[in-house]
Design a protein around this motif. Structure first.
Motif, PDB file in Angstrom:
ATOM      1  N   SER A   1      -6.276 -22.818  41.317  1.00  0.00           N
ATOM      2  CA  SER A   1      -6.062 -23.303  42.683  1.00  0.00           C
ATOM      3  C   SER A   1      -4.648 -23.022  43.160  1.00  0.00           C
ATOM      4  O   SER A   1      -4.429 -22.674  44.322  1.00  0.00           O
ATOM      5  CB  SER A   1      -6.357 -24.806  42.761  1.00  0.00           C
ATOM      6  N   LEU A   2      -3.666 -23.158  42.250  1.00  0.00           N
ATOM      7  CA  LEU A   2      -2.289 -22.845  42.617  1.00  0.00           C
ATOM      8  C   LEU A   2      -2.095 -21.336  42.789  1.00  0.00           C
ATOM      9  O   LEU A   2      -1.420 -20.876  43.702  1.00  0.00           O
ATOM     10  CB  LEU A   2      -1.331 -23.371  41.544  1.00  0.00           C
ATOM     11  N   THR A   3      -2.732 -20.563  41.896  1.00  0.00           N
ATOM     12  CA  THR A   3      -2.611 -19.111  41.950  1.00  0.00           C
ATOM     13  C   THR A   3      -3.142 -18.564  43.260  1.00  0.00           C
ATOM     14  O   THR A   3      -2.565 -17.658  43.854  1.00  0.00           O
ATOM     15  CB  THR A   3      -3.379 -18.473  40.770  1.00  0.00           C
ATOM     16  N   GLU A   4      -4.248 -19.121  43.719  1.00  0.00           N
ATOM     17  CA  GLU A   4      -4.857 -18.663  44.968  1.00  0.00           C
ATOM     18  C   GLU A   4      -3.912 -18.840  46.152  1.00  0.00           C
ATOM     19  O   GLU A   4      -3.978 -18.094  47.122  1.00  0.00           O
ATOM     20  CB  GLU A   4      -6.157 -19.431  45.213  1.00  0.00           C
ATOM     21  N   LYS A   5      -3.033 -19.828  46.071  1.00  0.00           N
ATOM     22  CA  LYS A   5      -2.096 -20.074  47.165  1.00  0.00           C
ATOM     23  C   LYS A   5      -0.871 -19.168  47.077  1.00  0.00           C
ATOM     24  O   LYS A   5      -0.353 -18.712  48.095  1.00  0.00           O
ATOM     25  CB  LYS A   5      -1.647 -21.540  47.143  1.00  0.00           C
ATOM     26  N   LEU A   6      -0.399 -18.918  45.859  1.00  0.00           N
ATOM     27  CA  LEU A   6       0.865 -18.212  45.692  1.00  0.00           C
ATOM     28  C   LEU A   6       0.704 -16.698  45.622  1.00  0.00           C
ATOM     29  O   LEU A   6       1.498 -15.956  46.208  1.00  0.00           O
ATOM     30  CB  LEU A   6       1.577 -18.708  44.426  1.00  0.00           C
ATOM     31  N   ASP A   7      -0.309 -16.213  44.934  1.00  0.00           N
ATOM     32  CA  ASP A   7      -0.474 -14.771  44.746  1.00  0.00           C
ATOM     33  C   ASP A   7      -0.538 -13.983  46.051  1.00  0.00           C
ATOM     34  O   ASP A   7       0.091 -12.931  46.168  1.00  0.00           O
ATOM     35  CB  ASP A   7      -1.708 -14.487  43.890  1.00  0.00           C
ATOM     36  N   PRO A   8      -1.301 -14.428  47.062  1.00  0.00           N
ATOM     37  CA  PRO A   8      -1.341 -13.655  48.312  1.00  0.00           C
ATOM     38  C   PRO A   8       0.005 -13.556  49.006  1.00  0.00           C
ATOM     39  O   PRO A   8       0.302 -12.553  49.656  1.00  0.00           O
ATOM     40  CB  PRO A   8      -2.348 -14.443  49.173  1.00  0.00           C
ATOM     41  N   ILE A   9       0.844 -14.591  48.849  1.00  0.00           N
ATOM     42  CA  ILE A   9       2.169 -14.575  49.477  1.00  0.00           C
ATOM     43  C   ILE A   9       3.042 -13.501  48.839  1.00  0.00           C
ATOM     44  O   ILE A   9       3.696 -12.712  49.532  1.00  0.00           O
ATOM     45  CB  ILE A   9       2.837 -15.964  49.344  1.00  0.00           C
ATOM     46  N   VAL A  10       3.046 -13.455  47.500  1.00  0.00           N
ATOM     47  CA  VAL A  10       3.830 -12.452  46.785  1.00  0.00           C
ATOM     48  C   VAL A  10       3.292 -11.058  47.077  1.00  0.00           C
ATOM     49  O   VAL A  10       4.058 -10.121  47.324  1.00  0.00           O
ATOM     50  CB  VAL A  10       3.821 -12.728  45.268  1.00  0.00           C
ATOM     51  N   LYS A  11       1.970 -10.909  47.080  1.00  0.00           N
ATOM     52  CA  LYS A  11       1.350  -9.607  47.321  1.00  0.00           C
ATOM     53  C   LYS A  11       1.665  -9.099  48.716  1.00  0.00           C
ATOM     54  O   LYS A  11       1.980  -7.921  48.913  1.00  0.00           O
ATOM     55  CB  LYS A  11      -0.159  -9.707  47.121  1.00  0.00           C
ATOM     56  N   GLN A  12       1.584  -9.979  49.703  1.00  0.00           N
ATOM     57  CA  GLN A  12       1.873  -9.583  51.083  1.00  0.00           C
ATOM     58  C   GLN A  12       3.319  -9.128  51.227  1.00  0.00           C
ATOM     59  O   GLN A  12       3.606  -8.131  51.905  1.00  0.00           O
ATOM     60  CB  GLN A  12       1.592 -10.744  52.028  1.00  0.00           C
ATOM     61  N   TRP A  13       4.231  -9.840  50.577  1.00  0.00           N
ATOM     62  CA  TRP A  13       5.642  -9.446  50.639  1.00  0.00           C
ATOM     63  C   TRP A  13       5.856  -8.105  49.943  1.00  0.00           C
ATOM     64  O   TRP A  13       6.581  -7.243  50.443  1.00  0.00           O
ATOM     65  CB  TRP A  13       6.506 -10.524  49.977  1.00  0.00           C
ATOM     66  N   ALA A  14       5.215  -7.911  48.799  1.00  0.00           N
ATOM     67  CA  ALA A  14       5.382  -6.666  48.038  1.00  0.00           C
ATOM     68  C   ALA A  14       4.804  -5.459  48.773  1.00  0.00           C
ATOM     69  O   ALA A  14       5.209  -4.332  48.511  1.00  0.00           O
ATOM     70  CB  ALA A  14       4.720  -6.802  46.666  1.00  0.00           C
ATOM     71  N   GLN A  15       3.872  -5.694  49.701  1.00  0.00           N
ATOM     72  CA  GLN A  15       3.225  -4.600  50.421  1.00  0.00           C
ATOM     73  C   GLN A  15       3.668  -4.498  51.877  1.00  0.00           C
ATOM     74  O   GLN A  15       3.079  -3.742  52.649  1.00  0.00           O
ATOM     75  CB  GLN A  15       1.706  -4.777  50.361  1.00  0.00           C
ATOM     76  N   ARG A  16       4.709  -5.230  52.258  1.00  0.00           N
ATOM     77  CA  ARG A  16       5.146  -5.225  53.660  1.00  0.00           C
ATOM     78  C   ARG A  16       5.595  -3.824  54.085  1.00  0.00           C
ATOM     79  O   ARG A  16       6.086  -3.052  53.262  1.00  0.00           O
ATOM     80  CB  ARG A  16       6.272  -6.237  53.859  1.00  0.00           C
ATOM     81  N   PRO A  17       5.447  -3.476  55.357  1.00  0.00           N
ATOM     82  CA  PRO A  17       5.832  -2.140  55.825  1.00  0.00           C
ATOM     83  C   PRO A  17       7.337  -1.906  55.759  1.00  0.00           C
ATOM     84  O   PRO A  17       8.140  -2.831  55.956  1.00  0.00           O
ATOM     85  CB  PRO A  17       5.332  -2.116  57.269  1.00  0.00           C
ATOM     86  N   LEU A  18       7.721  -0.656  55.469  1.00  0.00           N
ATOM     87  CA  LEU A  18       9.138  -0.287  55.356  1.00  0.00           C
ATOM     88  C   LEU A  18       9.571   0.673  56.461  1.00  0.00           C
ATOM     89  O   LEU A  18      10.685   1.182  56.425  1.00  0.00           O
ATOM     90  CB  LEU A  18       9.398   0.358  53.987  1.00  0.00           C
ATOM     91  N   ASN A  19       8.685   0.937  57.426  1.00  0.00           N
ATOM     92  CA  ASN A  19       9.027   1.881  58.501  1.00  0.00           C
ATOM     93  C   ASN A  19       9.681   1.210  59.698  1.00  0.00           C
ATOM     94  O   ASN A  19       9.916   1.842  60.725  1.00  0.00           O
ATOM     95  CB  ASN A  19       7.774   2.637  58.957  1.00  0.00           C
ATOM     96  N   ILE A  20       9.975  -0.073  59.567  1.00  0.00           N
ATOM     97  CA  ILE A  20      10.608  -0.805  60.673  1.00  0.00           C
ATOM     98  C   ILE A  20      12.080  -0.456  60.779  1.00  0.00           C
ATOM     99  O   ILE A  20      12.666  -0.483  61.859  1.00  0.00           O
ATOM    100  CB  ILE A  20      10.428  -2.327  60.479  1.00  0.00           C
ATOM    101  N   GLU A  21      12.721  -0.119  59.660  1.00  0.00           N
ATOM    102  CA  GLU A  21      14.131   0.238  59.668  1.00  0.00           C
ATOM    103  C   GLU A  21      14.388   1.360  58.662  1.00  0.00           C
ATOM    104  O   GLU A  21      13.562   1.628  57.790  1.00  0.00           O
ATOM    105  CB  GLU A  21      15.007  -0.981  59.350  1.00  0.00           C
ATOM    106  N   TYR A  22      15.544   1.993  58.795  1.00  0.00           N
ATOM    107  CA  TYR A  22      15.897   3.109  57.925  1.00  0.00           C
ATOM    108  C   TYR A  22      16.873   2.638  56.852  1.00  0.00           C
ATOM    109  O   TYR A  22      17.795   1.874  57.117  1.00  0.00           O
ATOM    110  CB  TYR A  22      16.531   4.242  58.730  1.00  0.00           C
TER     111      TYR A  22
END
Length: 390
Positions: A139-160
């Protein structure tokens, strides 16, 4: 970032220290600080102090409620201030929750996966105040894992990012009933706003050309553009992957690692004077001066047989180690080494060494990702200081 100033009740703190063991002392001090911090945050939100009449007041105090906060040293109970309209929310819980949830999850997973010791079991009990089940961890993993995953996959084309630093560190993970070594790839960068950022990380089996290539391909798929300079150590697979994936980008060999390699092959006699001459090369401001100092170094020591290996290393890696001199002088100190990334690695290591052996790769990804998220958030509030001492 808002700067808060507040006063602590030192008499209360002194009483706790005199009557308690050190674990309780640390917890008591943290509780006092965080409670006072939240109180000051509420004052700032209301724009009025206790019993103060002010035209700017936006709401009124409405007592407190208790809330538990999980920290790496255990669970604490805080007095959370509230307001009548319920709009006020302190920042403490959001700021400290990710890393400490990840820490607790990793420790609990060790117990569940059957790799715990009595000490670990005791730590888990102190952290959670109860025995843990697989469903509780899930139950804790379900809350935390998506947050870490979303941050790790965030777009990098917003800035150089003109300058990128990459490095790998090793951790131990339990896999198929064996303890194996795995590489953690971390990339940090400096953007055009002079901010340091953590732009990516991954956990893989080993440091190799294929793994580095895969890591860079993921960064590029997220929108990363080729930088002016990639700074790293001289791992052959890493160098090859940089050359293939970042066409037109220069590679800067970390001068700290490079000089250590040279010095490690120097004779012990007259070592101080040789090192002084070597440092002179990398203290040059212009690339032509560095090359002149290099030539003078060779002329001075070319006939000394004991320096043959060191001179060979210097000659082979010299050009790769002075690419930073092609950039503006204000950047030289900041982009000639991977020191900034080493500090990030140290912070990850500080958290990781408590666990020692991760129960699985996902647990490692979760905790390291949470630590890097916290560190990245801290970095984003700062600007590069060009005036720092060397």
């Amino acid at each position: 970032m808002t700067q808060l100033q507040f006063n602590l009740n030192l008499n209360v703190l002194k009483e706790r220290i005199m009557e308690s063991n050190m674990d309780v002392v640390v917890k008591s001090a943290i509780i006092l600080v965080l409670n006072e911090y939240m109180e000051k945050e509420r004052d700032d939100y209301l724009q009025a102090g206790a019993y103060e009449r002010a035209a700017e007041r936006v709401d009124y105090r409405n007592g407190y409620y208790e809330r538990e906060l999980m920290l790496s040293l255990g669970k604490i109970t805080l007095k959370v201030p509230r307001t009548r309209n319920g709009a006020f929310s302190p920042t403490i819980f959001e700021r400290y929750s990710r890393v400490d949830q990840a820490f607790a999850l990793s420790m609990m997973e060790m117990v569940i996966n059957g790799v715990s010791t009595r000490k670990v079991s005791n730590i888990v009990e102190q952290l959670c105040g109860e025995q843990v089940s697989k469903s509780f961890v899930s139950s804790l993993t379900e809350k935390l894992d998506p947050i870490v995953k979303q941050w790790a996959q965030r777009p990098l084309n917003i800035e150089y990012y003109p300058y990128i630093f990459v490095d790998a560190m090793y951790i131990k993970v339990r896999e198929h009933h064996k303890v194996v070594s795995k590489a953690v790839y971390i990339a940090s960068a400096i953007n055009e706003a002079n901010q340091r950022k953590v732009i990516g990380f991954n956990v893989n089996h080993k440091e190799s050309y294929e793994a580095w290539k895969e890591f860079f391909l993921v960064l590029k798929s997220r929108g990363l553009q080729s930088p002016k300079l990639v700074i790293s150590d001289a791992h052959k697979g890493l160098k090859k992957a940089i050359a293939e994936e970042f066409i037109g980008t220069s590679w800067q060999r970390c001068t700290v690692h490079f000089k250590r390699n040279i010095i490690g092959n120097l004779p012990k006699k007259n070592l101080a004077s040789i090192i002084l001459d070597l440092k002179r090369i990398f203290e040059a401001v212009e690339i032509k001066d560095a090359r002149n100092f290099r030539d003078e170094f060779f002329d001075k020591y070319k006939d000394e047989n004991k320096l043959e290996k060191a001179l060979e290393i210097l000659d082979e890696g010299f050009e790769d180690a002075i690419q930073y001199l092609n950039q503006p002088a204000k950047w030289h100190r900041l982009i000639r080494t991977t020191n900034s990334l080493e500090r990030i690695n140290q912070e990850v290591r500080r958290r990781e060494k408590v666990i020692r052996i991760f129960p699985n790769t996902q647990s490692a990804f979760r905790l390291i990702g949470a630590v890097l998220m916290e560190y990245d958030d801290l970095l984003s509030k700062r600007r590069v200081n060009f005036e720092e001492k060397k």
